[in-house]
Structure formats: structure tokens, C-alpha cells
Design a protein around this motif. Sequence first.
Motif, PDB file in Angstrom:
ATOM      1  N   ALA A  76       2.323   1.615  -3.498  1.00  0.00           N
ATOM      2  CA  ALA A  76       1.299   2.084  -4.438  1.00  0.00           C
ATOM      3  C   ALA A  76       1.043   3.579  -4.255  1.00  0.00           C
ATOM      4  CB  ALA A  76       0.012   1.292  -4.246  1.00  0.00           C
ATOM      5  N   GLU A  77       1.031   4.041  -3.019  1.00  0.00           N
ATOM      6  CA  GLU A  77       0.808   5.468  -2.748  1.00  0.00           C
ATOM      7  C   GLU A  77       1.951   6.317  -3.308  1.00  0.00           C
ATOM      8  OE1 GLU A  77      -0.969   8.911  -1.726  1.00  0.00           O
ATOM      9  OE2 GLU A  77      -1.911   6.931  -1.643  1.00  0.00           O
TER      10      GLU A  77
ATOM     11  N   SER B 272       2.400  14.280 -14.083  1.00  0.00           N
ATOM     12  CA  SER B 272       1.327  14.827 -14.926  1.00  0.00           C
ATOM     13  C   SER B 272       1.259  16.348 -14.849  1.00  0.00           C
ATOM     14  CB  SER B 272      -0.025  14.207 -14.554  1.00  0.00           C
ATOM     15  OG  SER B 272      -0.458  14.693 -13.299  1.00  0.00           O
TER      16      SER B 272
ATOM     17  N   GLU C   1       3.903   5.532  -5.827  1.00  0.00           N
ATOM     18  CA  GLU C   1       3.808   5.494  -7.288  1.00  0.00           C
ATOM     19  C   GLU C   1       2.680   6.394  -7.784  1.00  0.00           C
ATOM     20  OE1 GLU C   1       3.668   1.264  -7.896  1.00  0.00           O
ATOM     21  OE2 GLU C   1       5.857   1.116  -7.910  1.00  0.00           O
ATOM     22  N   LYS C   2       1.597   6.453  -7.032  1.00  0.00           N
ATOM     23  CA  LYS C   2       0.485   7.346  -7.378  1.00  0.00           C
ATOM     24  C   LYS C   2       0.946   8.808  -7.317  1.00  0.00           C
ATOM     25  CE  LYS C   2      -3.993   8.817  -5.662  1.00  0.00           C
ATOM     26  NZ  LYS C   2      -4.818   8.849  -4.457  1.00  0.00           N
ATOM     27  N   GLN C   3       1.686   9.149  -6.268  1.00  0.00           N
ATOM     28  CA  GLN C   3       2.198  10.509  -6.130  1.00  0.00           C
ATOM     29  C   GLN C   3       3.133  10.854  -7.283  1.00  0.00           C
ATOM     30  OE1 GLN C   3       3.993  10.511  -2.246  1.00  0.00           O
ATOM     31  NE2 GLN C   3       2.035  10.753  -1.188  1.00  0.00           N
ATOM     32  N   GLU C   4       3.973   9.897  -7.681  1.00  0.00           N
ATOM     33  CA  GLU C   4       4.881  10.134  -8.802  1.00  0.00           C
ATOM     34  C   GLU C   4       4.108  10.417 -10.085  1.00  0.00           C
ATOM     35  OE1 GLU C   4       7.306   6.648  -8.936  1.00  0.00           O
ATOM     36  OE2 GLU C   4       8.795   7.483  -7.573  1.00  0.00           O
ATOM     37  N   LEU C   5       3.063   9.630 -10.317  1.00  0.00           N
ATOM     38  CA  LEU C   5       2.239   9.846 -11.515  1.00  0.00           C
ATOM     39  C   LEU C   5       1.581  11.223 -11.490  1.00  0.00           C
ATOM     40  CD1 LEU C   5       0.455   6.421 -12.070  1.00  0.00           C
ATOM     41  CD2 LEU C   5       2.059   7.562 -13.615  1.00  0.00           C
ATOM     42  N   GLU C   6       1.043  11.590 -10.343  1.00  0.00           N
ATOM     43  CA  GLU C   6       0.407  12.907 -10.221  1.00  0.00           C
ATOM     44  C   GLU C   6       1.422  14.020 -10.461  1.00  0.00           C
ATOM     45  OE1 GLU C   6      -1.309  12.749  -6.307  1.00  0.00           O
ATOM     46  OE2 GLU C   6      -3.013  11.533  -6.977  1.00  0.00           O
TER      47      GLU C   6
ATOM     48  N   SER D 269       0.833  -1.199   0.000  1.00  0.00           N
ATOM     49  CA  SER D 269       0.000   0.000   0.000  1.00  0.00           C
ATOM     50  C   SER D 269       0.875   1.259   0.000  1.00  0.00           C
ATOM     51  CB  SER D 269      -0.921  -0.017   1.220  1.00  0.00           C
ATOM     52  OG  SER D 269      -1.621   1.182   1.333  1.00  0.00           O
TER      53      SER D 269
END
Length: 130
Positions: free
Chosen positions: A39-40, A50, A42-47, A36
Motif C-alpha cells: 500500500a505504501e 500526480s 502504491e501511495k508513493q506511485e500515485l503521489e 502495508s
Amino acid sequence: MEELPKIKLSEDYIPSESEEYMSIKQLEYFSLKLQSMLAELEKQELEDSSIGLYYSDEDSGNEKLIQRRKERKEKIKEALEKIKLGTYGYCDGTGEEIGVERLKANPLAVYCIEEQERLEKEKNVYNTDD
């Protein structure tokens, strides 16, 4: 070591000191917690990518943030590997149990409290930067 048997933890399961240390349930709990966390990140990296955060060379603060995240991701992956190898939850310095309560507070802990204190004291005495 082979993969841990997959078990379904109840939603309210929390490891306790009264259980067998690093039982399958505890290892599954920490594995899920670490996944978890990964995943968090990696989500921050994507945001961030972007909105162009990773492509800005103007702010060294961004570089420090990127480096901290990268280091944290590595630590998480190392902890997940330790779970597979059966060494998660044991002090890298002494081999002693780190302790469930310490791991619940910091699933990335690699030292028991005594070893962590010894290392910090040594670092202060010798003023080394690790």
C-alpha cells in the motif's frame, strides 16, 4: 491451498522464536506487514504520478526508481502468494526455516542466512551479477 482463517491480532503482537514456526498468527502478522508495504509503494506511485514524475524521460534516475519500485512490488506480491501457498518463511534454496527474526527485519527474505551467505560467496567467486 485455501485462504488462511482470518484472525484479529492484538495491536502489540510481535512474532517470537518461541512460537510454532509460521503459525496462523505469524502468517497473519507478515501478511499484514507485506500488505502495508504494498500500500505504501502504491501511495508513493500515485503521489509521483500526480507531480509528473513518471512522465519525465529526461532523468534516468526516475526510470531507475520506477524500476526498483516495480521489482519491490513484485517481490511483495510473490511473498503474499507464498503465504497463501504455505511456503512463506522457508528458504528457496534449502527448504529450511528462514527464521522469524530475519523475516521481521526483512519480510521479503527468500533465503536463510546460510544460503544467502553461500550465494553471496559464490557470486563473489564467479563474479556473477544476479
